[in-house]
Design an enzyme around this catalytic site. Structure first.
Site, PDB file in Angstrom:
ATOM      1  N   ARG A  46       0.858  -1.198   0.000  1.00  0.00           N
ATOM      2  CA  ARG A  46       0.000   0.000   0.000  1.00  0.00           C
ATOM      3  C   ARG A  46       0.890   1.243   0.000  1.00  0.00           C
ATOM      4  NH1 ARG A  46      -1.346   1.751   4.613  1.00  0.00           N
ATOM      5  NH2 ARG A  46      -2.114  -0.216   5.474  1.00  0.00           N
ATOM      6  N   TYR A  99     -16.307  18.331 -14.591  1.00  0.00           N
ATOM      7  CA  TYR A  99     -16.715  16.923 -14.762  1.00  0.00           C
ATOM      8  C   TYR A  99     -17.764  16.539 -13.698  1.00  0.00           C
ATOM      9  CZ  TYR A  99     -16.414  11.884 -14.164  1.00  0.00           C
ATOM     10  OH  TYR A  99     -16.739  10.562 -13.994  1.00  0.00           O
ATOM     11  N   ASP A 171      -7.017  19.341 -14.263  1.00  0.00           N
ATOM     12  CA  ASP A 171      -7.341  17.984 -14.690  1.00  0.00           C
ATOM     13  C   ASP A 171      -6.961  17.901 -16.171  1.00  0.00           C
ATOM     14  OD1 ASP A 171      -8.604  15.699 -15.692  1.00  0.00           O
ATOM     15  OD2 ASP A 171     -10.260  15.835 -14.272  1.00  0.00           O
ATOM     16  N   LYS A 196      -8.351   6.887 -19.103  1.00  0.00           N
ATOM     17  CA  LYS A 196      -8.671   7.336 -20.452  1.00  0.00           C
ATOM     18  C   LYS A 196      -7.447   7.174 -21.370  1.00  0.00           C
ATOM     19  CE  LYS A 196     -12.693   8.285 -18.689  1.00  0.00           C
ATOM     20  NZ  LYS A 196     -12.587   8.807 -17.375  1.00  0.00           N
TER      21      LYS A 196
HETATM   22  C1  LIG Z   1     -12.117  14.847 -16.921  1.00  0.00           C
HETATM   23  C2  LIG Z   1     -12.308  13.695 -15.993  1.00  0.00           C
HETATM   24  N1  LIG Z   1     -11.736  13.734 -14.777  1.00  0.00           N
HETATM   25  C3  LIG Z   1     -11.893  12.717 -13.896  1.00  0.00           C
HETATM   26  C4  LIG Z   1     -12.644  11.603 -14.207  1.00  0.00           C
HETATM   27  C5  LIG Z   1     -12.807  10.505 -13.198  1.00  0.00           C
HETATM   28  O1  LIG Z   1     -11.963   9.445 -13.501  1.00  0.00           O
HETATM   29  P1  LIG Z   1     -12.287   7.903 -13.165  1.00  0.00           P
HETATM   30  O2  LIG Z   1     -13.485   7.518 -13.957  1.00  0.00           O
HETATM   31  O3  LIG Z   1     -11.028   7.219 -13.557  1.00  0.00           O
HETATM   32  O4  LIG Z   1     -12.552   7.840 -11.695  1.00  0.00           O
HETATM   33  C6  LIG Z   1     -13.236  11.522 -15.472  1.00  0.00           C
HETATM   34  C7  LIG Z   1     -14.036  10.350 -15.845  1.00  0.00           C
HETATM   35  O5  LIG Z   1     -14.708  10.327 -16.848  1.00  0.00           O
HETATM   36  C8  LIG Z   1     -13.074  12.602 -16.382  1.00  0.00           C
HETATM   37  O6  LIG Z   1     -13.631  12.583 -17.605  1.00  0.00           O
END
Ligand SMILES: Cc1ncc(COP(=O)(O)O)c(C=O)c1O
Length: 396
Positions: A46, A99, A171, A196
């Site tokens: 961990r 998001y 992000d 992604k």
């Molecule tokens: C721009 C963005 N940030 C964060 C996330 C969250 O990521 P996760 O689905 O890996 O938890 C997403 C998910 O679609 C996203 O599109």
């Protein structure tokens, strides 16, 4: 080291015992110690794991930084940043179209414990500046955004935030470090849904937080171990493998996105195309300044009904109807019924998210096949229905 060389070499030395050129999957919970408390740098997975450590090193290098921490999902990564910096009584400023998962976490997890969340239009720098108060510890943005692919000026927002003493979190999921380097634009922390483009094959869920400054990174690193939301070694290994083709994949995604945006712009059943590469896109000039490519995502508004949008998205041959994005296989999504269904219709409409807005994640397939798939799908809908109007009788 250039970008593609980094994806293959950075932080990934040959394994020392056997010389294996590919990092092993260190599928272990614990490590044999030499004496009590005396270990070789790893005591419990961990806290630290050699496969994860390699991935943290390469991700940090790709962002031009030196510290990285991986998490079991993008949202787990966000949680660690928020737990570290958004304490009760403190405030965060986010874009109106942040998001949906971030919006939910802020309003349903952090607001109830006394944190203040302010949403503003990040296209309006004066509004961003007004929203930052002495309590604001974080200014948080995505660029390009989901699903309208709006582009915000990261350098300008960072300057405004820093002038008022707030940290800037970017992000960078949609752009990836290949097309955008947020630290050079002023970011203090960079966040990824590794799920992604970075992993790139739609086969895992993972998140990352990256920092240049050791002191800014330290509370996040502490929480990685203290909260425990880490990914397993096999998923880290899959991402290490996926990353090696990041540049090749992103070039193909971006090229396919351009071809798709061009074809959609020319189709009679398309009302509007959202793609930062189009000169008509409101963020085009900023994208030219702060990105080295326009990314791989394209959204568009169908000229039709929501029923037609449903039929179209379900009828495609190569674009699989599903949530997520950034994989080698093309995906299509109808936000009003899928990713953004939990947002009330009035709020969606106020944000400019029409019910016929369709989000595409062109994969690495041939652009000819992808374009044909979309054009044939649109053609199957037939001509747009003309609103019937009752003619006004002369003399009335
Ligand atoms: C721009 C963005 N940030 C964060 C996330 C969250 O990521 P996760 O689905 O890996 O938890 C997403 C998910 O679609 C996203 O599109």
């Amino acid at each position: 080291m250039d970008f593609s060389t980094k994806t293959i070499h950075a932080g990934q030395p040959a394994e020392s015992t056997t010389g294996a050129v590919v990092s092993p999957i260190f599928q272990t919970t614990t490590y044999q110690q030499i004496g009590p408390g005396e270990h070789r740098g790893f005591d419990y997975s961990r806290t630290s794991n050699p496969t994860r450590q390699r991935l943290e090193a390469v991700l940090a290098e790709l962002e031009g930084a030196s510290h990285g921490a991986l998490f079991g999902s993008g949202l787990a990564a966000e949680n660690a940043v928020l737990q570290a910096y958004l304490k009760p009584g403190r405030a965060i400023v986010v874009p109106e179209d942040v998001y949906g998962g971030t919006f939910r976490m802020l309003h349903q997890v952090f607001e109830p414990i006394g944190c203040k969340v302010t949403s503003v239009d990040f296209g309006d720098l004066a509004a961003v500046s007004r929203a930052i108060t002495p309590e604001t510890s974080l200014v948080w943005l995505e660029s390009p955004t989901n699903p309208r692919l709006l582009v915000y000026d990261i350098a300008a927002v960072s300057a405004v935030a820093h002038a008022k003493g707030a940290l800037v979190v970017v992000d960078n999921t949609f752009a990836t470090p290949y097309f955008q380097q947020p630290f050079d634009l002023g970011a203090d922390l960079v966040l990824h849904s590794v799920t992604k483009y970075l992993a790139g094959h739609s086969d895992l869920i993972q998140g990352a937080v990256i920092a240049r400054d050791a002191a800014i990174f330290e509370p996040v690193k502490f929480l990685q171990n203290a909260l425990g939301g880490i990914p397993g070694p096999f998923d880290c290994w899959l991402t290490l493998r996926g990353l090696k083709t990041l540049e090749l994949r992103m070039d193909r995604h971006a090229e396919n996105a351009i071809r798709v945006a061009e074809a959609l712009s020319a189709h009679a059943r398309v009302k509007r195309v959202y793609f930062p590469g189009l000169p008509s896109h409101p963020g085009h000039d900023i994208a030219l300044r702060q990105m080295t490519g326009f990314g791989g995502m394209v959204s568009f508004e169908l000229d039709g009904t929501v029923e037609e949008a449903c039929a179209f998205t379900a009828s495609l041959k190569y674009f699989a109807l599903g949530e997520s994005l950034g994989g080698v296989r093309a995906l299509v999504c109808l936000p009003c019924r899928m990713t953004h269904a939990s947002i009330p219709a009035e709020t969606r409409h106020a944000l400019g998210l029409s019910d016929t807005l369709i989000r595409l994640s062109p994969g690495c397939e041939s652009s000819r096949d992808l374009v044909r798939d979309l054009v044939e799908g649109l053609d199957r809908l037939g001509a747009a229905k003309i609103e019937t109007q009752t003619p006004i009788a002369i003399g009335q």
